[in-house]
Scaffold this motif. Structure first.
Motif, PDB file in Angstrom:
ATOM      1  N   PHE A 175       0.744  -1.299   0.059  1.00 23.66           N
ATOM      2  CA  PHE A 175      -0.015  -0.146   0.216  1.00 23.66           C
ATOM      3  C   PHE A 175       0.743   1.261  -0.015  1.00 23.66           C
ATOM      4  O   PHE A 175       0.419   2.356  -0.435  1.00 23.66           O
ATOM      5  CB  PHE A 175      -0.870  -0.123   1.290  1.00 23.66           C
ATOM      6  CG  PHE A 175      -2.254  -0.931   1.272  1.00 23.66           C
ATOM      7  CD1 PHE A 175      -3.414  -0.676   0.409  1.00 23.66           C
ATOM      8  CD2 PHE A 175      -1.943  -2.185   1.625  1.00 23.66           C
ATOM      9  CE1 PHE A 175      -4.324  -1.665   0.285  1.00 23.66           C
ATOM     10  CE2 PHE A 175      -2.905  -3.188   1.639  1.00 23.66           C
ATOM     11  CZ  PHE A 175      -4.169  -2.828   0.759  1.00 23.66           C
ATOM     12  N   GLY A 176       2.171   1.082   0.435  1.00 25.62           N
ATOM     13  CA  GLY A 176       3.198   2.457   0.331  1.00 25.62           C
ATOM     14  C   GLY A 176       2.354   3.227   1.512  1.00 25.62           C
ATOM     15  O   GLY A 176       1.985   2.820   2.477  1.00 25.62           O
ATOM     16  N   SER A 177       2.112   4.502   1.212  1.00 25.25           N
ATOM     17  CA  SER A 177       1.553   5.605   2.162  1.00 25.25           C
ATOM     18  C   SER A 177       0.091   5.451   2.351  1.00 25.25           C
ATOM     19  O   SER A 177      -0.796   6.193   2.794  1.00 25.25           O
ATOM     20  CB  SER A 177       1.921   6.750   1.834  1.00 25.25           C
ATOM     21  OG  SER A 177       1.598   7.407   0.650  1.00 25.25           O
ATOM     22  N   ARG A 178      -0.731   4.823   1.287  1.00 28.66           N
ATOM     23  CA  ARG A 178      -2.198   4.819   1.350  1.00 28.66           C
ATOM     24  C   ARG A 178      -2.529   4.030   2.584  1.00 28.66           C
ATOM     25  O   ARG A 178      -1.962   2.909   3.029  1.00 28.66           O
ATOM     26  CB  ARG A 178      -2.696   3.862  -0.007  1.00 28.66           C
ATOM     27  CG  ARG A 178      -2.620   4.722  -1.189  1.00 28.66           C
ATOM     28  CD  ARG A 178      -2.955   3.930  -2.398  1.00 28.66           C
ATOM     29  NE  ARG A 178      -2.457   2.680  -2.848  1.00 28.66           N
ATOM     30  CZ  ARG A 178      -3.107   1.582  -2.852  1.00 28.66           C
ATOM     31  NH1 ARG A 178      -4.450   1.344  -2.805  1.00 28.66           N
ATOM     32  NH2 ARG A 178      -2.500   0.497  -3.317  1.00 28.66           N
ATOM     33  N   PRO A 179      -4.000   3.939   2.847  1.00 27.23           N
ATOM     34  CA  PRO A 179      -4.384   3.402   4.094  1.00 27.23           C
ATOM     35  C   PRO A 179      -4.571   2.141   3.683  1.00 27.23           C
ATOM     36  O   PRO A 179      -5.392   1.775   2.707  1.00 27.23           O
ATOM     37  CB  PRO A 179      -5.759   4.220   4.755  1.00 27.23           C
ATOM     38  CG  PRO A 179      -5.759   5.063   3.877  1.00 27.23           C
ATOM     39  CD  PRO A 179      -4.598   5.178   2.881  1.00 27.23           C
ATOM     40  N   PRO A 180      -4.121   0.780   4.508  1.00 24.65           N
ATOM     41  CA  PRO A 180      -4.341  -0.372   4.140  1.00 24.65           C
ATOM     42  C   PRO A 180      -5.741  -0.916   4.507  1.00 24.65           C
ATOM     43  O   PRO A 180      -6.169  -2.117   4.385  1.00 24.65           O
ATOM     44  CB  PRO A 180      -3.286  -1.265   4.829  1.00 24.65           C
ATOM     45  CG  PRO A 180      -2.912  -0.571   6.081  1.00 24.65           C
ATOM     46  CD  PRO A 180      -3.160   1.153   5.551  1.00 24.65           C
ATOM     47  N   ALA A 181      -6.353  -0.077   5.329  1.00 26.68           N
ATOM     48  CA  ALA A 181      -7.904  -0.484   5.770  1.00 26.68           C
ATOM     49  C   ALA A 181      -8.440   0.735   6.414  1.00 26.68           C
ATOM     50  O   ALA A 181      -7.795   1.830   6.419  1.00 26.68           O
ATOM     51  CB  ALA A 181      -7.526  -1.555   7.020  1.00 26.68           C
ATOM     52  N   VAL A 182      -9.845   0.605   6.435  1.00 25.27           N
ATOM     53  CA  VAL A 182     -10.618   1.687   6.995  1.00 25.27           C
ATOM     54  C   VAL A 182     -11.335   1.191   8.331  1.00 25.27           C
ATOM     55  O   VAL A 182     -12.143   0.023   7.922  1.00 25.27           O
ATOM     56  CB  VAL A 182     -11.450   2.097   5.972  1.00 25.27           C
ATOM     57  CG1 VAL A 182     -12.487   3.376   6.395  1.00 25.27           C
ATOM     58  CG2 VAL A 182     -10.819   2.893   4.607  1.00 25.27           C
ATOM     59  N   ILE A 183     -11.645   1.762   9.122  1.00 25.99           N
ATOM     60  CA  ILE A 183     -12.411   1.416  10.189  1.00 25.99           C
ATOM     61  C   ILE A 183     -13.863   2.187   9.859  1.00 25.99           C
ATOM     62  O   ILE A 183     -13.900   3.452   9.801  1.00 25.99           O
ATOM     63  CB  ILE A 183     -11.943   1.891  11.646  1.00 25.99           C
ATOM     64  CG1 ILE A 183     -10.471   1.312  11.985  1.00 25.99           C
ATOM     65  CG2 ILE A 183     -13.176   1.351  12.690  1.00 25.99           C
ATOM     66  CD1 ILE A 183     -10.691  -0.294  12.313  1.00 25.99           C
ATOM     67  N   HIS A 184     -14.782   1.382   9.433  1.00 23.40           N
ATOM     68  CA  HIS A 184     -15.977   2.062   9.233  1.00 23.40           C
ATOM     69  C   HIS A 184     -17.032   2.148  10.337  1.00 23.40           C
ATOM     70  O   HIS A 184     -16.808   1.193  11.466  1.00 23.40           O
ATOM     71  CB  HIS A 184     -16.463   1.228   8.047  1.00 23.40           C
ATOM     72  CG  HIS A 184     -17.978   0.434   8.240  1.00 23.40           C
ATOM     73  ND1 HIS A 184     -19.189   1.237   8.091  1.00 23.40           N
ATOM     74  CD2 HIS A 184     -18.263  -0.862   8.607  1.00 23.40           C
ATOM     75  CE1 HIS A 184     -20.023   0.355   8.509  1.00 23.40           C
ATOM     76  NE2 HIS A 184     -19.709  -0.819   8.798  1.00 23.40           N
TER      77      HIS A 184
END
Ligand SMILES: [Zn+2]
Length: 281
Positions: free
Chosen positions: A161-170
């Motif tokens: 993912f590099g600097s992208r978020p690998p997950a989101v807490i929804h």
């Protein structure tokens, strides 16, 4: 006001022939992005069908903790293969629900692990549902353990993912230190109308502390209508109520352009920035 709805089940049976009107109202309210997550095989396929009809929407495919023990192996194989579809921008929703354990906890953990593995394999962030019973935090703590064990927050996820978020807490729910812990792992946080419910008071502080580039808002339609929204079916236009409340927690006016710009930028960073690097894009 520029808005996003990072979690909206428009394929649910409470929406139907009027979905076009619902989307029109959302556009009028300023909603520029909507992510439609699946929860089982049928709803994943239905999410893709909606994106075909409305190409400005994004799809996510995965298995919800409630459905963890109901999805067959053949259905999972199909869902996993949809993970690499270019219309799909995220894997989920998945996660852990210890409050309403509609699937046994052990099955929820096995389901979560294969969804997290699919996120790493496809380079698309996992969308995570996490709920504990009132006054408890065991599901949040167990989720942190699973994330770390799968390589989130470490080199494994960083390589993908590099600097992208690998997950989101929804639909954020949990104590403030849980938010700090998931932010430390590089995740993004999405806030819904759940924040207004009794027992969810810590979310007010969380709304203020999440960096704008990792902050999302959502309706979780047709569920979790915020106060001031319709009491029956929630709809994406009502994300404006939650967004205004989040802005206020941050000492901002929701009409302030930097806030809406930030939401759209955070959405694109989480869900669209990875497209260029995906084999099917
Ligand atoms: Zn949901």
């Amino acid at each position: 006001m520029r808005l996003v709805d990072s979690h909206c089940h428009l394929q649910a049976d409470r929406f139907g022939p009027d979905v076009d009107a619902v989307l029109e109202a959302a556009r009028t309210a300023g909603v520029e992005r909507i992510l439609v997550p699946g929860w089982n095989a049928w709803s994943c396929e239905a999410s893709l069908a909606l994106v075909d009809r409305h190409p400005w929407l994004d799809a996510a495919v995965g298995v919800h903790p409630h459905d963890a023990s109901r999805v067959t192996d053949a259905e999972w194989t199909r869902i996993a293969s949809l993970g690499s579809d270019p219309r799909v921008v995220a894997i989920g929703e998945t996660g852990l629900d210890y409050d309403r354990a509609f699937s046994p906890i052990e099955a929820q953990h096995l389901n979560l692990r294969r969804n997290l593995a699919l996120a790493l394999e496809t380079g698309k962030p996992a969308i995570l549902h996490v709920r504990s019973s009132a006054g408890r935090r065991d599901a949040q703590d167990a989720l942190l353990e699973e994330l770390r064990a799968a390589g989130f927050g470490g080199g494994v996820a960083a390589a993908v993912f590099g600097s992208r978020p690998p997950a989101v807490i929804h639909s954020y729910s949990g104590p403030v230190d849980f938010a700090r812990a998931v932010l430390d792992l590089g995740l993004a946080i999405s806030i819904s109308g759940l924040a207004f419910r009794k027992g969810e008071e810590p979310t007010a502080e969380v709304a203020a502390l999440v960096p704008l580039e990792r902050l999302l808002v959502e309706t979780d339609s047709p569920f979790l209508s915020p106060p001031g929204g319709p009491r029956g079916r929630n709809e994406p236009e009502w994300v404006r109520i939650t967004a205004a409340w989040v802005a206020e927690r941050r000492g901002l006016d929701a009409a302030e352009p930097s806030f809406g710009d930030g939401l759209v930028t955070a959405y694109d960073a989480a869900f669209r920035a990875g497209r260029a690097s995906q084999p099917h894009a």
